[in-house]
Design a protein around this motif. Structure first.
Motif, PDB file in Angstrom:
ATOM      1  N   SER B  57      28.003  40.374  42.892  1.00 21.66           N
ATOM      2  CA  SER B  57      27.990  38.964  42.419  1.00 21.66           C
ATOM      3  C   SER B  57      29.209  38.094  42.383  1.00 21.66           C
ATOM      4  O   SER B  57      28.989  37.150  42.041  1.00 21.66           O
ATOM      5  N   VAL B  58      30.309  39.106  42.372  1.00 18.72           N
ATOM      6  CA  VAL B  58      31.731  38.123  42.473  1.00 18.72           C
ATOM      7  C   VAL B  58      32.225  38.368  43.841  1.00 18.72           C
ATOM      8  O   VAL B  58      33.558  37.880  44.058  1.00 18.72           O
ATOM      9  N   GLY B  59      31.556  38.416  44.911  1.00 16.25           N
ATOM     10  CA  GLY B  59      31.879  38.353  46.374  1.00 16.25           C
ATOM     11  C   GLY B  59      31.970  39.537  47.091  1.00 16.25           C
ATOM     12  O   GLY B  59      32.648  39.563  48.117  1.00 16.25           O
ATOM     13  N   ALA B  60      31.908  40.856  46.564  1.00 18.23           N
ATOM     14  CA  ALA B  60      32.443  42.037  47.286  1.00 18.23           C
ATOM     15  C   ALA B  60      31.278  42.248  48.318  1.00 18.23           C
ATOM     16  O   ALA B  60      29.786  41.914  48.140  1.00 18.23           O
ATOM     17  N   ALA B  75      34.443  59.446  38.508  1.00 18.84           N
ATOM     18  CA  ALA B  75      35.182  59.705  37.416  1.00 18.84           C
ATOM     19  C   ALA B  75      34.368  60.062  36.151  1.00 18.84           C
ATOM     20  O   ALA B  75      34.674  61.001  35.295  1.00 18.84           O
ATOM     21  N   ASP B  76      33.359  59.282  35.957  1.00 18.50           N
ATOM     22  CA  ASP B  76      32.715  59.311  34.585  1.00 18.50           C
ATOM     23  C   ASP B  76      31.671  60.496  34.847  1.00 18.50           C
ATOM     24  O   ASP B  76      31.903  61.209  33.570  1.00 18.50           O
ATOM     25  N   TYR B  77      31.322  60.997  35.736  1.00 18.55           N
ATOM     26  CA  TYR B  77      30.668  62.219  35.913  1.00 18.55           C
ATOM     27  C   TYR B  77      31.426  63.513  35.671  1.00 18.55           C
ATOM     28  O   TYR B  77      30.995  64.442  34.962  1.00 18.55           O
ATOM     29  N   ARG B  78      32.679  63.204  36.227  1.00 22.62           N
ATOM     30  CA  ARG B  78      33.577  64.485  36.258  1.00 22.62           C
ATOM     31  C   ARG B  78      34.307  64.372  34.635  1.00 22.62           C
ATOM     32  O   ARG B  78      34.960  65.291  34.206  1.00 22.62           O
ATOM     33  N   GLY B  79      33.935  63.507  33.677  1.00 22.31           N
ATOM     34  CA  GLY B  79      34.498  63.359  32.552  1.00 22.31           C
ATOM     35  C   GLY B  79      35.835  62.595  32.569  1.00 22.31           C
ATOM     36  O   GLY B  79      36.627  62.816  31.387  1.00 22.31           O
ATOM     37  N   HIS B  80      36.276  61.999  33.424  1.00 21.28           N
ATOM     38  CA  HIS B  80      37.558  61.157  33.448  1.00 21.28           C
ATOM     39  C   HIS B  80      37.185  59.645  33.142  1.00 21.28           C
ATOM     40  O   HIS B  80      37.293  58.744  33.919  1.00 21.28           O
ATOM     41  N   PHE B  81      36.714  59.425  31.809  1.00 19.38           N
ATOM     42  CA  PHE B  81      36.251  58.116  31.324  1.00 19.38           C
ATOM     43  C   PHE B  81      37.332  56.856  31.516  1.00 19.38           C
ATOM     44  O   PHE B  81      36.839  56.010  31.709  1.00 19.38           O
ATOM     45  N   SER B  82      38.483  57.243  31.580  1.00 17.60           N
ATOM     46  CA  SER B  82      39.380  56.326  31.591  1.00 17.60           C
ATOM     47  C   SER B  82      39.578  55.755  32.998  1.00 17.60           C
ATOM     48  O   SER B  82      40.154  54.815  33.133  1.00 17.60           O
ATOM     49  N   HIS B  83      39.105  56.400  33.872  1.00 19.39           N
ATOM     50  CA  HIS B  83      38.859  55.928  35.290  1.00 19.39           C
ATOM     51  C   HIS B  83      37.669  55.559  35.973  1.00 19.39           C
ATOM     52  O   HIS B  83      37.571  55.273  37.012  1.00 19.39           O
ATOM     53  N   GLY B  84      36.617  55.375  35.050  1.00 16.94           N
ATOM     54  CA  GLY B  84      35.309  55.169  35.479  1.00 16.94           C
ATOM     55  C   GLY B  84      34.823  53.686  35.129  1.00 16.94           C
ATOM     56  O   GLY B  84      35.373  52.768  35.468  1.00 16.94           O
ATOM     57  N   LEU B  85      33.743  53.440  34.379  1.00 15.69           N
ATOM     58  CA  LEU B  85      32.896  52.372  34.079  1.00 15.69           C
ATOM     59  C   LEU B  85      33.876  51.350  33.311  1.00 15.69           C
ATOM     60  O   LEU B  85      33.926  50.202  33.506  1.00 15.69           O
ATOM     61  N   ASN B  86      34.863  51.943  32.596  1.00 16.54           N
ATOM     62  CA  ASN B  86      35.463  51.148  31.464  1.00 16.54           C
ATOM     63  C   ASN B  86      36.543  50.559  32.268  1.00 16.54           C
ATOM     64  O   ASN B  86      37.489  49.637  31.686  1.00 16.54           O
ATOM     65  N   ARG B  87      36.561  50.610  33.520  1.00 20.61           N
ATOM     66  CA  ARG B  87      37.639  49.850  34.319  1.00 20.61           C
ATOM     67  C   ARG B  87      36.865  48.609  35.263  1.00 20.61           C
ATOM     68  O   ARG B  87      37.582  48.019  35.980  1.00 20.61           O
ATOM     69  N   LEU B  88      35.484  48.546  34.949  1.00 20.21           N
ATOM     70  CA  LEU B  88      34.961  47.793  36.094  1.00 20.21           C
ATOM     71  C   LEU B  88      35.296  46.478  36.109  1.00 20.21           C
ATOM     72  O   LEU B  88      35.454  45.625  36.919  1.00 20.21           O
ATOM     73  N   GLU B  89      35.430  45.929  34.570  1.00 16.60           N
ATOM     74  CA  GLU B  89      35.772  44.811  34.229  1.00 16.60           C
ATOM     75  C   GLU B  89      37.134  44.316  34.832  1.00 16.60           C
ATOM     76  O   GLU B  89      37.187  42.929  35.417  1.00 16.60           O
ATOM     77  N   MET B  90      37.872  45.202  34.965  1.00 16.97           N
ATOM     78  CA  MET B  90      39.264  44.975  35.726  1.00 16.97           C
ATOM     79  C   MET B  90      39.133  44.621  37.321  1.00 16.97           C
ATOM     80  O   MET B  90      39.712  43.631  37.712  1.00 16.97           O
ATOM     81  N   LYS B  96      37.186  38.024  41.183  1.00 16.24           N
ATOM     82  CA  LYS B  96      36.840  36.736  40.925  1.00 16.24           C
ATOM     83  C   LYS B  96      37.966  35.988  40.843  1.00 16.24           C
ATOM     84  O   LYS B  96      37.843  34.804  41.404  1.00 16.24           O
ATOM     85  N   SER B  97      39.201  36.500  40.619  1.00 14.81           N
ATOM     86  CA  SER B  97      40.524  35.603  40.691  1.00 14.81           C
ATOM     87  C   SER B  97      41.062  35.823  42.020  1.00 14.81           C
ATOM     88  O   SER B  97      42.081  35.159  42.063  1.00 14.81           O
ATOM     89  N   ASN B  98      40.313  36.344  43.101  1.00 14.13           N
ATOM     90  CA  ASN B  98      40.917  36.570  44.477  1.00 14.13           C
ATOM     91  C   ASN B  98      42.506  37.200  44.482  1.00 14.13           C
ATOM     92  O   ASN B  98      43.192  36.898  45.273  1.00 14.13           O
ATOM     93  N   THR B  99      42.661  38.010  43.058  1.00 11.60           N
ATOM     94  CA  THR B  99      43.819  38.926  43.320  1.00 11.60           C
ATOM     95  C   THR B  99      43.667  40.184  43.982  1.00 11.60           C
ATOM     96  O   THR B  99      44.482  40.516  44.497  1.00 11.60           O
ATOM     97  N   THR B 100      42.367  40.410  44.257  1.00 15.69           N
ATOM     98  CA  THR B 100      41.978  41.407  45.281  1.00 15.69           C
ATOM     99  C   THR B 100      40.999  40.845  46.037  1.00 15.69           C
ATOM    100  O   THR B 100      40.160  39.972  45.779  1.00 15.69           O
TER     101      THR B 100
END
Lengths: 393, 393
Positions: B57-60, B75-90, B96-100
């Motif tokens: 939806s943001v152009g990927a 990441a989430d499945y393996r229990g590393h929640f710091s590296h999963g869905l909680n980073r999606l917004e980033m 969205k900002s064309n930084t990536t």
């Protein structure tokens, strides 16, 4: 081979010039406070000659004795006394009892463009290590990276000796060795892994370099022994007693206990150090098909060949982005110039403590040894009927 | 590429069978105690689909969104929640900002028989990482070992995702990435290095494997944040305040302080963890010619491209001694069967905690998320006008 080894001495001299000429953190200049008048000094060349005499007297080929001598001198000169002259007796005894051999040269079992697997044929560790590291460097020159494993090896001295052979010629070097079981796995009672060191050497500008050379246990057992002799406690995180419980009494560690992994107990992430010790074992005993884990003979036992596994990697930075050495030098400068918590203890990079020690040896006329070690070496000289070391008067 | 990635799922399923069928230490079987009824469960496929929807939806590009989705789910499945869905917004905001970017594919700048240097062209980290890891695997098939660096990359999720691509096909895999400055060098006041992770994955028998995936700081910053939320102290050895002094108050670390290296302070060998963080930086920013050290943009800033450096290594064990997987399995068995200090906490090997977590997810119908995260994801779904995730009823 001889060129690569003597070039380590060239680098040492370069590094000392670096310590003297480049703006250095305070603590790398004020090494004079470390000079201990009770120590007896011996020139590097005299230590080297003595090791060569001893080894030849028990049957080492001239070139094998020289290769061992060079790595033992480098250890003491760099301040790693646990891996220098104080291990000579072990090498002499291993050769005398035919537990280690000096009748052949290492051989290549199989190889590909960037890899080789070497049979160390139970020769002295440095003979195997130098052969394998030089082969890794050759492979890296052609293919960008070279990785060589060796089985049938023995104690090879300081791991950094091999990685520095690569950094001396502008490459990155790594080496790994497995060792006798001394480290408990996180949560475990008994040691199943050795102190399994990792080293990386990377060249900066004008002879400067990064030289990481670290055991994957929190500390080497020698540090615990020193606390025991000095009757001081050890910090939490160093070791455990025979029941696997953390202890501050060095005797608990030395009498049936073991070392903890880098990081200490589970709460302070000791499982990471344990994971790194496994990484080393995987690259050594497991990949090389040598003895591994608790199957490795106990330290200084010489009832059978050690059959250690070792791994050597060389990486040519020219195969990647141009300008490696400039960025490397800049990164080291950033670290060294970081504001310190205690102004008398500036931030160092790996290899700086060794540079300080080498400069101190040069300025005071030789490597400083404890009188007890000099006495033990004199006794060894008599035992193998060679002239003793001359000390600096 | 798709094959390699879906094979990670195959391995996950194999590992779960392993957890269920092989005699396992007590603590890897009794995972039911970890099941938290307050969590909301979502099936892996639903998480994957949601990430894909958001990213498209943001152009990927479709394939880019899928590659990100797979590593976040892992990441989430393996229990590393710091590296999963909680980073999606980033990732969504960066795109969205064309930084990536998502308009190209990574390209090879130069290569030799065993090495390559890749331009990540500021694409999503997993797109760059998958490309580079697959290239390293190809090189290893031909030359025994393959080593690939990438510049111009972005956050690539869990480092283990890339190393497991090698272990899934019987090779050893490693990967490294530099990250935003958060770790103080030993003796220093301010952070100059990131949490700079190291990973090694090595295959055992029947789908079993060793998967080390560790930050070179003592802990990730997420662990400090959890203590802050729970109003508990942090153990000594985790972090320092803004003056570089060791602290037990999580707020000190989070408000201008920093993380300590693995090992903690100098007395407990923190300089080794600092040396390892430098090793990662040397393999990433320095070797790849990307941003490095304190020059890397701050975490979650998106005023400029991240230009992270990454490194990927594949090693073919067939190029060394025969029988790697048997020895690997034996060594893991030795560790797991070591008598534990506390009988309720058996000795594990790297990768076991993740196996336990995956089995728990499977047995309970999905990945357990905190209700707050589900709410944030619902809001994100609205923001980018896609259907929200379906949760398990």
């Amino acid at each position: 081979m001889a060129t690569a080894m003597s070039s380590n001495y060239v680098t040492c001299r370069r590094l000392i010039r670096f310590v003297r000429t480049v703006k250095q953190p305070t603590s790398t200049r004020n090494y004079s406070s470390n000079v201990d008048p009770s120590k007896i000094r011996v020139q590097n060349s005299e230590v080297k000659g003595f090791v060569e005499r001893c080894m030849q007297s028990v049957g080492a080929k001239v070139s094998h004795g020289t290769q061992l001598a060079e790595v033992l001198v480098a250890a003491d000169y760099r301040g790693h006394f646990s891996h220098g002259l104080n291990r000579l007796e072990m090498y002499v005894n291993d050769l005398k009892s035919n537990t280690t051999m000096s009748d052949k040269e290492p051989g290549v079992i199989c190889e590909k463009a960037a890899t080789a697997h070497v049979d160390g044929r139970n020769l002295l560790g440095p003979v195997v290590g130098n052969f394998a590291m030089q082969l890794a460097i050759q492979k890296a020159k052609e293919s960008g990276v070279g990785m060589v494993t060796a089985k049938g090896s023995n104690h090879y001295g300081i791991a950094g000796w091999y990685s520095m052979q690569a950094s001396d010629i502008g490459m990155l070097g790594m080496s790994f060795t497995n060792t006798s079981p001394l480290q408990v796995p996180t949560r475990g009672k008994k040691p199943v892994l050795g102190t399994n060191p990792i080293t990386l050497a990377a060249p900066g500008r004008d002879g400067d370099s990064f030289v990481l050379d670290m055991a994957t246990s929190g500390v080497a057992v020698g540090k615990v022994e020193i606390c025991d002799v000095q009757k001081t406690k050890i910090p939490l995180g160093w070791g455990v007693d025979s029941e696997g419980k953390e202890t501050t009494d060095p005797k608990d560690v030395l009498n049936g206990g073991a070392l903890l992994s880098l990081g200490g107990l589970e709460i302070t992430s000791g499982y990471k150090g344990y994971g790194l010790a496994m990484l080393v074992e995987i690259f050594c005993g497991i990949l090389a098909g040598a003895d591994y884990g608790p199957n490795i003979r106990y330290w200084k036992d010489n009832d059978r060949a050690a059959n250690l596994g070792q791994c050597f990697i060389a990486i040519d930075p020219e195969a990647f982005a141009p300008g490696f050495q400039d960025r490397m030098q800049d990164m080291m400068k950033i670290c060294r110039m970081t504001e310190p918590v205690d102004p008398s203890k500036q931030v160092l990079v790996a290899g700086d403590p060794e540079r300080i020690h080498m400069a101190m040896c040069d300025d005071t006329g030789g490597i400083p040894y404890h009188p007890n070690l000099i006495e033990i070496m004199s006794k060894l000289a008599k035992d193998v009927s060679v002239p003793p070391m001359k000390t600096v008067q």
